[in-house]
Scaffold this motif. Sequence first.
Motif, PDB file in Angstrom:
ATOM      1  N   LEU A   1      15.559 -29.986 -30.721  1.00  0.00           N
ATOM      2  CA  LEU A   1      16.879 -30.414 -30.239  1.00  0.00           C
ATOM      3  C   LEU A   1      16.712 -31.301 -29.009  1.00  0.00           C
ATOM      4  N   ASP A   2      17.532 -32.322 -28.907  1.00  0.00           N
ATOM      5  CA  ASP A   2      17.479 -33.143 -27.703  1.00  0.00           C
ATOM      6  C   ASP A   2      18.808 -33.142 -26.954  1.00  0.00           C
ATOM      7  N   ASP A   3      19.724 -32.301 -27.391  1.00  0.00           N
ATOM      8  CA  ASP A   3      21.063 -32.290 -26.796  1.00  0.00           C
ATOM      9  C   ASP A   3      21.420 -30.930 -26.205  1.00  0.00           C
ATOM     10  N   VAL A   4      20.459 -30.309 -25.524  1.00  0.00           N
ATOM     11  CA  VAL A   4      20.684 -29.003 -24.914  1.00  0.00           C
ATOM     12  C   VAL A   4      20.663 -29.157 -23.392  1.00  0.00           C
ATOM     13  N   THR A   5      21.712 -28.670 -22.744  1.00  0.00           N
ATOM     14  CA  THR A   5      21.733 -28.613 -21.284  1.00  0.00           C
ATOM     15  C   THR A   5      21.531 -27.161 -20.878  1.00  0.00           C
ATOM     16  N   MET A   6      20.649 -26.961 -19.907  1.00  0.00           N
ATOM     17  CA  MET A   6      20.408 -25.619 -19.393  1.00  0.00           C
ATOM     18  C   MET A   6      21.001 -25.513 -17.995  1.00  0.00           C
ATOM     19  N   ILE A   7      21.636 -24.378 -17.746  1.00  0.00           N
ATOM     20  CA  ILE A   7      22.202 -24.059 -16.433  1.00  0.00           C
ATOM     21  C   ILE A   7      21.479 -22.815 -15.942  1.00  0.00           C
ATOM     22  N   TYR A   8      20.835 -22.924 -14.785  1.00  0.00           N
ATOM     23  CA  TYR A   8      20.091 -21.803 -14.219  1.00  0.00           C
ATOM     24  C   TYR A   8      20.906 -21.171 -13.096  1.00  0.00           C
ATOM     25  N   LEU A   9      21.221 -19.896 -13.253  1.00  0.00           N
ATOM     26  CA  LEU A   9      21.946 -19.137 -12.238  1.00  0.00           C
ATOM     27  C   LEU A   9      20.925 -18.483 -11.315  1.00  0.00           C
ATOM     28  N   LYS A  10      20.794 -19.042 -10.139  1.00  0.00           N
ATOM     29  CA  LYS A  10      19.746 -18.661  -9.187  1.00  0.00           C
ATOM     30  C   LYS A  10      20.283 -17.686  -8.147  1.00  0.00           C
ATOM     31  N   GLY A  11      19.580 -16.584  -7.985  1.00  0.00           N
ATOM     32  CA  GLY A  11      19.986 -15.616  -6.978  1.00  0.00           C
ATOM     33  C   GLY A  11      18.813 -14.782  -6.507  1.00  0.00           C
ATOM     34  N   SER A  12      18.983 -14.125  -5.383  1.00  0.00           N
ATOM     35  CA  SER A  12      17.927 -13.272  -4.826  1.00  0.00           C
ATOM     36  C   SER A  12      17.915 -11.929  -5.549  1.00  0.00           C
ATOM     37  N   ILE A  13      16.782 -11.251  -5.479  1.00  0.00           N
ATOM     38  CA  ILE A  13      16.678  -9.934  -6.121  1.00  0.00           C
ATOM     39  C   ILE A  13      17.678  -8.955  -5.498  1.00  0.00           C
ATOM     40  N   ASP A  14      17.922  -9.068  -4.197  1.00  0.00           N
ATOM     41  CA  ASP A  14      18.852  -8.134  -3.549  1.00  0.00           C
ATOM     42  C   ASP A  14      20.285  -8.341  -4.038  1.00  0.00           C
TER      43      ASP A  14
ATOM     44  N   VAL B   1      21.004 -26.292 -11.530  1.00  0.00           N
ATOM     45  CA  VAL B   1      20.744 -25.073 -10.765  1.00  0.00           C
ATOM     46  C   VAL B   1      21.977 -24.742  -9.921  1.00  0.00           C
ATOM     47  N   ILE B   2      22.445 -23.496 -10.061  1.00  0.00           N
ATOM     48  CA  ILE B   2      23.638 -23.056  -9.334  1.00  0.00           C
ATOM     49  C   ILE B   2      23.308 -21.777  -8.569  1.00  0.00           C
ATOM     50  N   ASP B   3      23.624 -21.771  -7.279  1.00  0.00           N
ATOM     51  CA  ASP B   3      23.422 -20.614  -6.417  1.00  0.00           C
ATOM     52  C   ASP B   3      24.519 -19.589  -6.707  1.00  0.00           C
ATOM     53  N   ILE B   4      24.124 -18.375  -7.063  1.00  0.00           N
ATOM     54  CA  ILE B   4      25.107 -17.348  -7.435  1.00  0.00           C
ATOM     55  C   ILE B   4      25.533 -16.465  -6.265  1.00  0.00           C
ATOM     56  N   SER B   5      25.194 -16.867  -5.039  1.00  0.00           N
ATOM     57  CA  SER B   5      25.667 -16.062  -3.906  1.00  0.00           C
ATOM     58  C   SER B   5      27.170 -16.260  -3.699  1.00  0.00           C
ATOM     59  N   GLN B   6      27.732 -17.308  -4.301  1.00  0.00           N
ATOM     60  CA  GLN B   6      29.182 -17.531  -4.269  1.00  0.00           C
ATOM     61  C   GLN B   6      29.847 -16.685  -5.355  1.00  0.00           C
ATOM     62  N   ASP B   7      31.177 -16.597  -5.324  1.00  0.00           N
ATOM     63  CA  ASP B   7      31.845 -15.750  -6.317  1.00  0.00           C
ATOM     64  C   ASP B   7      31.847 -16.424  -7.693  1.00  0.00           C
ATOM     65  N   ALA B   8      32.163 -15.636  -8.712  1.00  0.00           N
ATOM     66  CA  ALA B   8      32.061 -16.092 -10.108  1.00  0.00           C
ATOM     67  C   ALA B   8      32.942 -17.298 -10.391  1.00  0.00           C
ATOM     68  N   ASP B   9      34.136 -17.347  -9.799  1.00  0.00           N
ATOM     69  CA  ASP B   9      35.022 -18.499 -10.017  1.00  0.00           C
ATOM     70  C   ASP B   9      34.397 -19.776  -9.474  1.00  0.00           C
ATOM     71  N   GLN B  10      33.736 -19.681  -8.324  1.00  0.00           N
ATOM     72  CA  GLN B  10      33.071 -20.850  -7.738  1.00  0.00           C
ATOM     73  C   GLN B  10      31.878 -21.274  -8.593  1.00  0.00           C
ATOM     74  N   VAL B  11      31.129 -20.302  -9.102  1.00  0.00           N
ATOM     75  CA  VAL B  11      29.985 -20.611  -9.972  1.00  0.00           C
ATOM     76  C   VAL B  11      30.475 -21.334 -11.232  1.00  0.00           C
ATOM     77  N   LEU B  12      31.536 -20.801 -11.831  1.00  0.00           N
ATOM     78  CA  LEU B  12      32.099 -21.423 -13.032  1.00  0.00           C
ATOM     79  C   LEU B  12      32.573 -22.841 -12.731  1.00  0.00           C
ATOM     80  N   SER B  13      33.277 -23.018 -11.649  1.00  0.00           N
ATOM     81  CA  SER B  13      33.796 -24.335 -11.277  1.00  0.00           C
ATOM     82  C   SER B  13      32.646 -25.321 -11.077  1.00  0.00           C
ATOM     83  N   GLU B  14      31.602 -24.891 -10.385  1.00  0.00           N
ATOM     84  CA  GLU B  14      30.443 -25.762 -10.160  1.00  0.00           C
ATOM     85  C   GLU B  14      29.768 -26.113 -11.484  1.00  0.00           C
ATOM     86  N   ALA B  15      29.633 -25.124 -12.369  1.00  0.00           N
ATOM     87  CA  ALA B  15      29.009 -25.369 -13.678  1.00  0.00           C
ATOM     88  C   ALA B  15      29.800 -26.410 -14.469  1.00  0.00           C
ATOM     89  N   LEU B  16      31.111 -26.258 -14.515  1.00  0.00           N
ATOM     90  CA  LEU B  16      31.948 -27.196 -15.265  1.00  0.00           C
ATOM     91  C   LEU B  16      31.898 -28.598 -14.660  1.00  0.00           C
TER      92      LEU B  16
END
Length: 163
Positions: free
Chosen positions: A92-105, A142-157
């Motif tokens: 496939l050449d039409d796949v976009t990957m979104i990485y949700l990055k966060g600390s173990i804590d 790459v999206i930092d998940i230290s923000q809330d889920a709505d912000q993560v979704l908004s950034e992803a979109l």
Amino acid sequence: MTKKIVVLGVSGSGKSLIGSNIAEKLGYPFFDGDDFHSQANVDKMRKGTPLTDDDRKDWLATLNTILTDNPTAVIACSGLKPEYRVMLRNGLDDVTMIYLKGSIDTIWQRHQNRDGHYFNGREMLESQFATLIEPTDEEALVIDISQDADQVLSEALTLLANQ
């Protein structure tokens, strides 16, 4: 905009939540990678035993088939290593990957609030972090998940729309 999206991250990073919300907003079908593990893999994880590369091989091939067979799709999948991500994209050449990055804590705190998931214990999470080779910016959004889920979704979109 990309028609095939894989949301990556360790267990508890929000892949299923963010992936399903992206799918809903775009009108794409959503597939949770966890639903496609073999019973043997699920049993291993319930016992707190980390999966091996060999355990993941058929699972990743199944997820690649889902991407191949669907004109649009969002899949939640850990995709911990570059070779796993290559398997997901195979052919496939039409796949976009979104990485949700966060600390173990951060992620461990979220794990402690989950009910009814077969992923078992901090040792399993630590094993995922030990296995994880983070995607590069060239490989994934790459999206930092230290923000809330709505912000993560908004950034992803926003990132998806700007591709």
